[in-house]
Design an enzyme around this catalytic site. Structure first.
Site, mmCIF file in Angstrom:
data_model
loop_
_atom_site.group_PDB
_atom_site.id
_atom_site.type_symbol
_atom_site.label_atom_id
_atom_site.label_comp_id
_atom_site.label_asym_id
_atom_site.label_seq_id
_atom_site.Cartn_x
_atom_site.Cartn_y
_atom_site.Cartn_z
ATOM 1 N N GLY A 21 0.812 -1.257 0.142
ATOM 2 C CA GLY A 21 0.175 -0.028 -0.013
ATOM 3 C C GLY A 21 0.830 1.451 0.178
ATOM 4 N N ASP A 22 0.223 2.344 -0.164
ATOM 5 C CA ASP A 22 0.846 3.737 -0.231
ATOM 6 C C ASP A 22 1.735 3.990 -1.219
ATOM 7 O OD1 ASP A 22 -0.517 4.428 2.194
ATOM 8 O OD2 ASP A 22 0.893 3.616 3.382
ATOM 9 N N LYS A 25 -0.652 5.349 -5.459
ATOM 10 C CA LYS A 25 -1.916 4.801 -6.401
ATOM 11 C C LYS A 25 -2.695 6.156 -6.880
ATOM 12 C CE LYS A 25 -3.295 1.874 -3.561
ATOM 13 N NZ LYS A 25 -2.155 2.019 -2.524
ATOM 14 N N GLY A 49 -5.767 5.904 1.993
ATOM 15 C CA GLY A 49 -5.460 7.152 2.003
ATOM 16 C C GLY A 49 -4.723 7.662 0.893
ATOM 17 N N HIS A 50 -5.272 8.236 -0.025
ATOM 18 C CA HIS A 50 -4.750 8.495 -1.430
ATOM 19 C C HIS A 50 -4.383 9.975 -1.499
ATOM 20 C CE1 HIS A 50 -6.378 4.495 -3.209
ATOM 21 N NE2 HIS A 50 -5.677 4.456 -2.185
ATOM 22 N N THR A 51 -3.023 10.408 -1.795
ATOM 23 C CA THR A 51 -2.560 11.673 -1.673
ATOM 24 C C THR A 51 -2.573 12.354 -3.367
ATOM 25 O OG1 THR A 51 -1.442 11.191 0.106
ATOM 26 C CG2 THR A 51 -1.273 13.453 -0.650
ATOM 27 N N ARG A 151 -23.287 -12.643 6.462
ATOM 28 C CA ARG A 151 -24.638 -12.300 5.801
ATOM 29 C C ARG A 151 -25.678 -11.563 6.667
ATOM 30 N NH1 ARG A 151 -24.958 -18.354 3.934
ATOM 31 N NH2 ARG A 151 -23.536 -18.157 5.787
ATOM 32 N N GLN A 231 -5.078 -0.134 -1.176
ATOM 33 C CA GLN A 231 -4.080 -1.177 -0.430
ATOM 34 C C GLN A 231 -3.121 -1.698 -1.594
ATOM 35 O OE1 GLN A 231 -7.948 -1.693 0.345
ATOM 36 N NE2 GLN A 231 -7.034 0.039 1.692
ATOM 37 N N THR A 246 -5.336 -6.938 4.803
ATOM 38 C CA THR A 246 -6.458 -6.158 4.958
ATOM 39 C C THR A 246 -7.473 -7.424 4.804
ATOM 40 O OG1 THR A 246 -7.847 -4.390 4.647
ATOM 41 C CG2 THR A 246 -6.729 -5.441 2.677
ATOM 42 N N ARG A 310 0.943 7.194 11.072
ATOM 43 C CA ARG A 310 2.127 6.502 11.688
ATOM 44 C C ARG A 310 3.144 6.413 10.852
ATOM 45 N NH1 ARG A 310 -0.921 0.500 11.978
ATOM 46 N NH2 ARG A 310 -1.900 1.392 10.111
ATOM 47 N N ASP A 340 12.756 10.200 -6.921
ATOM 48 C CA ASP A 340 13.337 11.370 -6.462
ATOM 49 C C ASP A 340 13.941 11.216 -5.121
ATOM 50 O OD1 ASP A 340 10.395 11.641 -6.271
ATOM 51 O OD2 ASP A 340 10.782 13.358 -4.815
ATOM 52 N N VAL A 421 8.701 11.487 -10.321
ATOM 53 C CA VAL A 421 9.888 12.313 -9.596
ATOM 54 C C VAL A 421 9.410 13.306 -8.619
ATOM 55 C CG1 VAL A 421 11.341 11.623 -11.580
ATOM 56 C CG2 VAL A 421 10.063 13.712 -11.689
HETATM 57 P P1 GDP Z 1 -1.501 5.582 -2.093
HETATM 58 O O1 GDP Z 1 -2.150 5.158 -0.982
HETATM 59 O O2 GDP Z 1 -1.063 4.622 -3.041
HETATM 60 O O3 GDP Z 1 -2.241 6.818 -3.019
HETATM 61 O O4 GDP Z 1 -0.358 6.514 -1.647
HETATM 62 P P2 GDP Z 1 -0.229 7.742 -0.377
HETATM 63 O O5 GDP Z 1 -0.761 8.928 -0.953
HETATM 64 O O6 GDP Z 1 -0.834 7.079 0.917
HETATM 65 O O7 GDP Z 1 1.338 7.878 -0.102
HETATM 66 C C1 GDP Z 1 2.112 8.231 -1.220
HETATM 67 C C2 GDP Z 1 2.989 9.506 -0.810
HETATM 68 O O8 GDP Z 1 3.863 9.855 -1.602
HETATM 69 C C3 GDP Z 1 1.981 10.571 -0.762
HETATM 70 O O9 GDP Z 1 2.492 11.554 0.259
HETATM 71 C C4 GDP Z 1 2.204 11.325 -2.323
HETATM 72 O O10 GDP Z 1 2.137 12.752 -2.107
HETATM 73 C C5 GDP Z 1 3.596 11.104 -2.349
HETATM 74 N N1 GDP Z 1 4.215 10.919 -3.646
HETATM 75 C C6 GDP Z 1 3.709 10.192 -4.896
HETATM 76 N N2 GDP Z 1 4.435 10.205 -5.938
HETATM 77 C C7 GDP Z 1 5.684 10.744 -5.260
HETATM 78 C C8 GDP Z 1 6.888 11.151 -5.944
HETATM 79 O O11 GDP Z 1 7.170 10.664 -7.203
HETATM 80 N N3 GDP Z 1 7.864 11.710 -5.250
HETATM 81 C C9 GDP Z 1 7.684 12.099 -3.837
HETATM 82 N N4 GDP Z 1 8.483 12.776 -3.409
HETATM 83 N N5 GDP Z 1 6.449 11.876 -3.253
HETATM 84 C C10 GDP Z 1 5.626 11.140 -3.873
HETATM 85 P P1 IMO Z 2 -3.703 2.797 0.469
HETATM 86 O O1 IMO Z 2 -5.092 2.506 -0.400
HETATM 87 C C1 IMO Z 2 -1.111 1.020 3.481
HETATM 88 C C2 IMO Z 2 -2.639 -2.024 6.274
HETATM 89 C C3 IMO Z 2 -2.819 -1.580 7.950
HETATM 90 C C4 IMO Z 2 -2.753 -2.673 8.445
HETATM 91 C C5 IMO Z 2 -3.620 -3.791 7.564
HETATM 92 C C6 IMO Z 2 -4.987 -4.082 7.931
HETATM 93 O O2 IMO Z 2 -3.351 4.052 1.165
HETATM 94 O O3 IMO Z 2 -2.659 2.027 -0.091
HETATM 95 P P2 IMO Z 2 -7.201 -2.768 7.922
HETATM 96 O O4 IMO Z 2 -7.621 -1.531 8.651
HETATM 97 O O5 IMO Z 2 -7.210 -2.540 6.517
HETATM 98 O O6 IMO Z 2 -7.693 -3.739 8.690
HETATM 99 O O7 IMO Z 2 -5.440 -3.126 8.251
HETATM 100 O O8 IMO Z 2 -3.600 -3.073 6.207
HETATM 101 N N1 IMO Z 2 -3.370 -1.111 5.276
HETATM 102 C C7 IMO Z 2 -2.841 -0.179 4.704
HETATM 103 N N2 IMO Z 2 -1.300 0.223 4.560
HETATM 104 N N3 IMO Z 2 -2.089 1.768 2.735
HETATM 105 C C8 IMO Z 2 -3.213 1.225 2.817
HETATM 106 O O9 IMO Z 2 -4.049 1.841 1.895
HETATM 107 C C9 IMO Z 2 -3.737 0.601 3.715
HETATM 108 N N4 IMO Z 2 -5.058 -0.087 3.892
HETATM 109 C C10 IMO Z 2 -5.036 -0.965 5.010
HETATM 110 O O10 IMO Z 2 -1.918 -0.734 8.054
HETATM 111 O O11 IMO Z 2 -1.308 -3.039 8.493
HETATM 112 MG MG MG Z 3 -2.204 5.402 1.008
#
Ligand code: GDP
Ligand code: IMO
Ligand code: MG
Length: 436
Positions: A21-22, A25, A49-51, A151, A231, A246, A310, A340, A421
């Protein structure tokens, strides 16, 4: 829009997380959404959490698809999602406060509702597990999916039917309240919850529909559809590091089921991966390391959870899990994110295989205990010093950075098609034209 029957090879793209995850996306979905007719979130809930960043603005979305910033794009929350209406109201308010008022949103009548007791159950289960806790986001995701398969879940469509909602709620509470009582928690008041949730039904009514039909219409007209993963593959309930996962499947394979469309509907799968690896929550992570370099990566990459704040755990890029993700998802192109962040490191490592009890293995073992014992085998590459956050083409990247990308292609067997980047929409280099 193209008429039915005209052949377009990449009119449906799944954006899938290949790690824990993170991966970025949200950024890539927003970027590709500029050309999409429809963006669909198929599973998960506000554990995501999508930024997204553009025009000096920053948004964090948890439930609403990342195509919401284009008023011409339809955004769909499909049947596989678990939706907390309280959290959704907050997200509407966040968008409104930032001036995003004109958008198209559709919510599946079949999606599950996260109820207040799901959050309590999530917390309770985690505390009962003690040392073995998963480190969930405590958003009620697991209990909501459990109720679905038991269910006794409540669907978004039930919020529009008072009689049905009453019955469904009573069924759920007949199970939930004895558990609450056993563990010394306050029992849930059915009337109170009913009154709150029937109001959400009224507010959400304009958005609620059969999204399976809506997506099918878009498919029939060969519209450009982006399926936004939440995720990552290693958090998949089937193919991740169970039980530290998850409660849904974030894979490309789950998209058709979670949207109510056929498996033949998917053309391309973009695997989103960081140039290194991160994980939040508990669970094995072979390439994890903690030293000055990981601290630097955490600070430069702002590696703190979008949903829970976290600190994220940091590790080198692991191509064993990327090959696992390629196989499970049928990844057709890699989007390498946060490249980057690695600028300025003397050396960068890539894990190519694991050592497990004296044997070299090239795959993710099925049993968690074995995965826990896997030791990464690395190849070390020289780093680069240059700031790459303003480059606009592959050719502008330093030679060592290019070589790092070639190595990723070599060890994953997947072409790199997008390079990111920086966090901004504009800090994106595309090597393949999607949706054209
Ligand atoms: P997601 O859950 O897959 O949408 O990812 P998140 O948003 O939770 O985490 C990705 C983090 O990386 C966010 O803070 C974005 O703003 C940041 N981000 C995404 N692409 C880049 C990149 O190419 N470079 C940097 N420095 N930050 C990035
Ligand atoms: P995005 O879409 C990162 C992780 C939690 C925990 C496990 C189970 O932003 O990539 P849950 O609350 O789903 O039962 O937690 O999965 N987790 C994520 N880690 N990015 C996520 O979503 C996540 N969604 C759940 O931290 O380890
Ligand atoms: Mg995220």
């Amino acid at each position: 829009m193209c008429l039915k029957g005209v052949e377009i090879l990449d009119h449906t793209i799944v954006v899938v997380g290949t790690q824990w995850g993170d991966e970025g996306k949200g950024k890539i979905t927003d970027y590709l959404a500029l050309k999409a007719d429809m963006v669909v979130r198929s599973q998960g809930g506000n554990n995501a959490g999508h930024t997204i960043r553009f025009n000096q603005q920053k948004f964090a979305l948890h439930l609403i698809p990342s195509g919401i910033f284009n008023s011409g794009t339809k955004n769909v929350m499909a049947n596989g999602m678990v939706i907390n209406p309280r959290a959704l109201m907050e997200e509407f308010e966040m968008l409104r406060s930032k001036g995003i008022t004109s958008f198209q949103l559709y919510i599946s009548d079949r999606a599950q509702v996260i109820m207040p007791y799901h959050l309590e159950m999530d917390e309770l289960l985690e505390s009962l597990k003690g040392e073995e806790s998963i480190g969930t986001t405590k958003k009620g995701i697991g209990p909501a999916y459990s109720d679905k398969t038991n269910r006794i879940g409540i669907r978004i469509g039930d919020l529009l039917k008072p009689d049905r909602l009453k019955i469904a709620l009573d069924n759920a509470l007949a199970f939930v309240n004895p558990v609450m009582k056993t563990f010394g928690r306050t029992e849930i008041d059915s009337t109170e919850v009913f009154n709150e949730y029937i109001e959400y039904g009224k507010k959400l009514k304009p958005y609620i529909t059969d999204t399976s039909l809506l997506i099918q219409d878009a498919l029939d007209y060969h519209q450009k559809i982006l399926f936004e993963g939440a995720q990552g593959t290693m958090l998949c309930i089937e193919h991740g590091t169970y039980p530290y996962v998850t409660s849904s499947s974030p894979t490309a394979a789950s998209v058709p089921l979670s949207c109510g469309i056929s498996p033949q509907s998917i053309n391309e799968v973009v695997g989103v991966t960081k140039a290194y690896t991160t994980r939040v929550g508990e669970g094995a992570f072979p390439t994890e390391f903690e030293n000055e370099i990981s601290k630097k990566i955490r600070e430069v990459g702002h590696e703190y959870g979008t949903t829970t704040q976290r600190p994220r755990r940091i590790g080198w890029l692991d191509t064993v899990i990327l090959r696992h993700a390629r196989r499970i998802n049928g990844v057709t192109g890699l989007s390498i994110m946060l490249l980057d962040v690695l600028s300025g490191l003397e050396e960068i490592k890539i894990c190519t295989s694991y050592e497990l009890e004296g044997k070299i293995i090239h795959h993710v073992p099925g049993h968690y205990e074995d995965f826990l014992k896997c030791k990464p085998i690395y190849i070390t590459y020289p780093g680069w010093k240059e700031d790459i956050s303003n480059v606009h083409s592959f050719d502008e990247l330093p030679k060592n950075c290019q070589n790092y990308l070639y190595a990723i292609e070599e060890f994953t067997g997947i072409k790199v098609t997008i390079i990111s980047v920086g966090p901004d929409r504009d800090q994106t280099v595309t090597l393949k034209k999607y949706f054209e």
